[in-house]
Design an enzyme around this catalytic site. Structure first.
Site, PDB file in Angstrom:
ATOM      1  N   GLU A 252      -7.126   4.910   7.441  1.00 45.00           N
ATOM      2  CA  GLU A 252      -6.888   6.329   7.145  1.00 45.00           C
ATOM      3  C   GLU A 252      -8.085   6.934   6.411  1.00 45.00           C
ATOM      4  O   GLU A 252      -8.387   8.118   6.574  1.00 45.00           O
ATOM      5  CB  GLU A 252      -5.580   6.474   6.346  1.00 45.00           C
ATOM      6  CG  GLU A 252      -4.376   6.219   7.250  1.00 45.00           C
ATOM      7  CD  GLU A 252      -3.149   5.654   6.563  1.00 45.00           C
ATOM      8  OE1 GLU A 252      -3.052   5.708   5.329  1.00 45.00           O
ATOM      9  OE2 GLU A 252      -2.271   5.128   7.285  1.00 45.00           O
TER      10      GLU A 252
ATOM     11  N   GLY B  70       1.993   2.331  10.689  1.00 47.45           N
ATOM     12  CA  GLY B  70       2.956   3.418  10.553  1.00 47.45           C
ATOM     13  C   GLY B  70       3.636   3.817  11.858  1.00 47.45           C
ATOM     14  O   GLY B  70       4.316   4.833  11.922  1.00 47.45           O
TER      15      GLY B  70
ATOM     16  N   SER C 199       2.820  -2.135  10.314  1.00 56.78           N
ATOM     17  CA  SER C 199       4.261  -2.236  10.570  1.00 56.78           C
ATOM     18  C   SER C 199       4.821  -3.632  10.311  1.00 56.78           C
ATOM     19  O   SER C 199       5.752  -4.073  10.988  1.00 56.78           O
ATOM     20  CB  SER C 199       4.598  -1.774  11.992  1.00 56.78           C
ATOM     21  OG  SER C 199       4.212  -0.415  12.165  1.00 56.78           O
TER      22      SER C 199
ATOM     23  N   HIS D 159      -9.738   1.399   4.438  1.00 54.27           N
ATOM     24  CA  HIS D 159      -8.475   1.562   5.165  1.00 54.27           C
ATOM     25  C   HIS D 159      -8.713   2.529   6.329  1.00 54.27           C
ATOM     26  O   HIS D 159      -9.482   3.490   6.206  1.00 54.27           O
ATOM     27  CB  HIS D 159      -7.388   2.096   4.227  1.00 54.27           C
ATOM     28  CG  HIS D 159      -6.040   2.075   4.869  1.00 54.27           C
ATOM     29  ND1 HIS D 159      -5.638   3.038   5.771  1.00 54.27           N
ATOM     30  CD2 HIS D 159      -5.019   1.182   4.795  1.00 54.27           C
ATOM     31  CE1 HIS D 159      -4.423   2.741   6.198  1.00 54.27           C
ATOM     32  NE2 HIS D 159      -4.025   1.616   5.632  1.00 54.27           N
TER      33      HIS D 159
ATOM     34  N   ASN E  41       0.872  -1.173   0.000  1.00 58.23           N
ATOM     35  CA  ASN E  41       0.000   0.000   0.000  1.00 58.23           C
ATOM     36  C   ASN E  41       0.906   1.219   0.000  1.00 58.23           C
ATOM     37  O   ASN E  41       1.481   1.549   1.036  1.00 58.23           O
ATOM     38  CB  ASN E  41      -0.909  -0.031   1.241  1.00 58.23           C
ATOM     39  CG  ASN E  41      -1.701   1.257   1.397  1.00 58.23           C
ATOM     40  OD1 ASN E  41      -1.763   2.071   0.479  1.00 58.23           O
ATOM     41  ND2 ASN E  41      -2.313   1.434   2.561  1.00 58.23           N
ATOM     42  N   TRP E  42       1.029   1.817  -1.156  1.00 59.63           N
ATOM     43  CA  TRP E  42       1.973   2.942  -1.269  1.00 59.63           C
ATOM     44  C   TRP E  42       1.461   4.200  -0.576  1.00 59.63           C
ATOM     45  O   TRP E  42       2.211   5.152  -0.395  1.00 59.63           O
ATOM     46  CB  TRP E  42       2.250   3.250  -2.753  1.00 59.63           C
ATOM     47  CG  TRP E  42       3.053   2.202  -3.465  1.00 59.63           C
ATOM     48  CD1 TRP E  42       3.496   1.005  -2.968  1.00 59.63           C
ATOM     49  CD2 TRP E  42       3.512   2.268  -4.825  1.00 59.63           C
ATOM     50  NE1 TRP E  42       4.198   0.326  -3.930  1.00 59.63           N
ATOM     51  CE2 TRP E  42       4.222   1.075  -5.081  1.00 59.63           C
ATOM     52  CE3 TRP E  42       3.387   3.210  -5.849  1.00 59.63           C
ATOM     53  CZ2 TRP E  42       4.808   0.797  -6.322  1.00 59.63           C
ATOM     54  CZ3 TRP E  42       3.963   2.937  -7.084  1.00 59.63           C
ATOM     55  CH2 TRP E  42       4.675   1.741  -7.308  1.00 59.63           C
ATOM     56  N   LYS E  43       0.179   4.244  -0.263  1.00 55.36           N
ATOM     57  CA  LYS E  43      -0.432   5.454   0.318  1.00 55.36           C
ATOM     58  C   LYS E  43      -0.141   6.643  -0.597  1.00 55.36           C
ATOM     59  O   LYS E  43       0.026   6.461  -1.805  1.00 55.36           O
ATOM     60  CB  LYS E  43       0.057   5.668   1.753  1.00 55.36           C
ATOM     61  CG  LYS E  43      -0.124   4.391   2.599  1.00 55.36           C
ATOM     62  CD  LYS E  43       0.005   4.611   4.064  1.00 55.36           C
ATOM     63  CE  LYS E  43      -0.181   3.271   4.786  1.00 55.36           C
ATOM     64  NZ  LYS E  43      -0.276   3.435   6.232  1.00 55.36           N
TER      65      LYS E  43
ATOM     66  N   GLU F 163      -5.941  -4.727  10.273  1.00 55.40           N
ATOM     67  CA  GLU F 163      -4.899  -3.727  10.508  1.00 55.40           C
ATOM     68  C   GLU F 163      -5.206  -2.964  11.787  1.00 55.40           C
ATOM     69  O   GLU F 163      -5.972  -1.988  11.767  1.00 55.40           O
ATOM     70  CB  GLU F 163      -4.852  -2.738   9.335  1.00 55.40           C
ATOM     71  CG  GLU F 163      -4.491  -3.379   8.009  1.00 55.40           C
ATOM     72  CD  GLU F 163      -3.862  -2.365   7.066  1.00 55.40           C
ATOM     73  OE1 GLU F 163      -2.729  -2.602   6.645  1.00 55.40           O
ATOM     74  OE2 GLU F 163      -4.484  -1.334   6.795  1.00 55.40           O
TER      75      GLU F 163
ATOM     76  N   GLY G 200       2.686  -1.162   4.272  1.00 53.64           N
ATOM     77  CA  GLY G 200       2.804   0.255   3.962  1.00 53.64           C
ATOM     78  C   GLY G 200       4.252   0.651   3.776  1.00 53.64           C
ATOM     79  O   GLY G 200       4.843   0.470   2.711  1.00 53.64           O
ATOM     80  N   GLY G 201       4.871   1.167   4.824  1.00 52.55           N
ATOM     81  CA  GLY G 201       6.229   1.704   4.742  1.00 52.55           C
ATOM     82  C   GLY G 201       7.236   0.786   4.079  1.00 52.55           C
ATOM     83  O   GLY G 201       8.019   1.219   3.220  1.00 52.55           O
TER      84      GLY G 201
HETATM   85  P1  PGA Z   1       2.454   0.248   7.613  1.00 54.35           P
HETATM   86  O1  PGA Z   1       1.042   0.493   6.882  1.00 54.35           O
HETATM   87  O2  PGA Z   1       2.986  -1.054   7.099  1.00 54.35           O
HETATM   88  O3  PGA Z   1       3.290   1.431   7.212  1.00 54.35           O
HETATM   89  O4  PGA Z   1       2.171   0.209   9.071  1.00 54.35           O
HETATM   90  C1  PGA Z   1       0.155  -0.556   6.636  1.00 54.35           C
HETATM   91  C2  PGA Z   1      -1.111  -0.029   6.058  1.00 54.35           C
HETATM   92  O5  PGA Z   1      -1.566   1.040   6.500  1.00 54.35           O
HETATM   93  O6  PGA Z   1      -1.716  -0.644   5.165  1.00 54.35           O
END
Ligand code: PGA
Length: 249
Positions: A98, A173, A211, A96, A9-11, A167, A232-233
């Site tokens: 967010e 994050g 994470s 998601h 997930n590149w966000k 999640e 994500g990251g």
């Molecule tokens: P993260 O993000 O791996 O940076 O914690 C995961 C996500 O929000 O899908």
């Protein structure tokens, strides 16, 4: 056993140049060592055409990070499932945390988005997860099961076509990961809920996200009810993403 799914997930990250460098690195790694799992990247909408071209003919499937619940019309700024389909999108993140947190998406909106993706022939990756406050109040199972129940009720028999991502909001994050035991416990509860909804749902992939990284992926992915990861990251660094893919073998 079903193949695991590792989805990046590149966000809201990337640029034409950065995407090219990232995917060149990942594709070079996959050329050396073919993945023993499914791989996808969910990219910002403006880069769908670019990434569609870059991953064409490779093992990487294209994903989007959101979709409108509406098919077309006066919804300025929104992107429909049909539009995503024009770019060969196979997976769509819906709900998601967010989106729920910063864009006010309710369980009902998330369910409508899952329906829109399914109607266009795509696989929604339905994200559920509790906040730290909810976990500390002992409400984790109640929260994630409520979030999933609304989607199950909306999509009917298509529930077997979903992917679900657990999640925990407090792990996204933050560098804090759910322990393999904590994640497994929630996944087992979600599996039970899905199986109760429809016997075929035993095979709905359950991803863990929050994470997940090169160091902890193997242990998380070794849990019996963790069928993959939403990353994500660590999905923005070719070496890390490749190590997670290798851990899913
Ligand atoms: P993260 O993000 O791996 O940076 O914690 C995961 C996500 O929000 O899908």
């Amino acid at each position: 056993m079903l193949q695991k799914l590792i989805a990046g997930n590149w966000k809201m990250n990337g640029s034409l140049a950065a995407n090219q460098a990232l995917l060149t690195g990942i594709l070079a790694g996959l050329a050396e060592r073919a993945p023993a799992c499914q791989v996808a990247v969910a990219v910002p909408a403006p880069y769908l055409a670019q990434v569609q071209q870059l991953v064409a003919g490779s093992a990487i499937a294209l994903g989007a990070q959101d979709v409108s619940q509406h098919a077309q019309g006066a919804f300025t700024g929104e992107v429909s499932a049909g539009m995503l389909g024009d770019f060969g999108v196979r997976y769509v993140l819906v709900g998601h945390s967010e989106r729920r947190q910063y864009h006010g998406e309710t369980d009902a909106v998330v369910a409508a988005k899952a329906q829109a993706a399914l109607a266009a022939g795509m696989t929604p990756i339905v994200c559920v997860g509790e906040t730290l406050q909810e976990r500390e109040a002992g409400a984790t199972d109640a929260v994630v099961q409520r979030q999933l129940a609304v989607v199950i009720a909306a999509v009917g028999a298509d529930v077997a076509r979903l992917v679900v991502a657990y999640e925990p909001v407090w792990a996204i994050g933050t560098g804090k990961t759910a322990s393999p035991e904590q994640a497994q416990a929630v996944h087992a509860a979600l599996r039970t809920q899905l199986r109760a909804a429809n016997a075929q749902c035993a095979s709905v992939p359950l991803l863990y996200g929050g994470s997940m990284n090169a160091a902890n992926a193997q242990q998380l992915l070794a849990q019996p009810d963790i069928d993959g990861g939403l990353i994500g990251g660590a999905a923005l660094k070719p070496a890390d993403f490749l190590q997670i893919i290798a851990a899913a073998a």
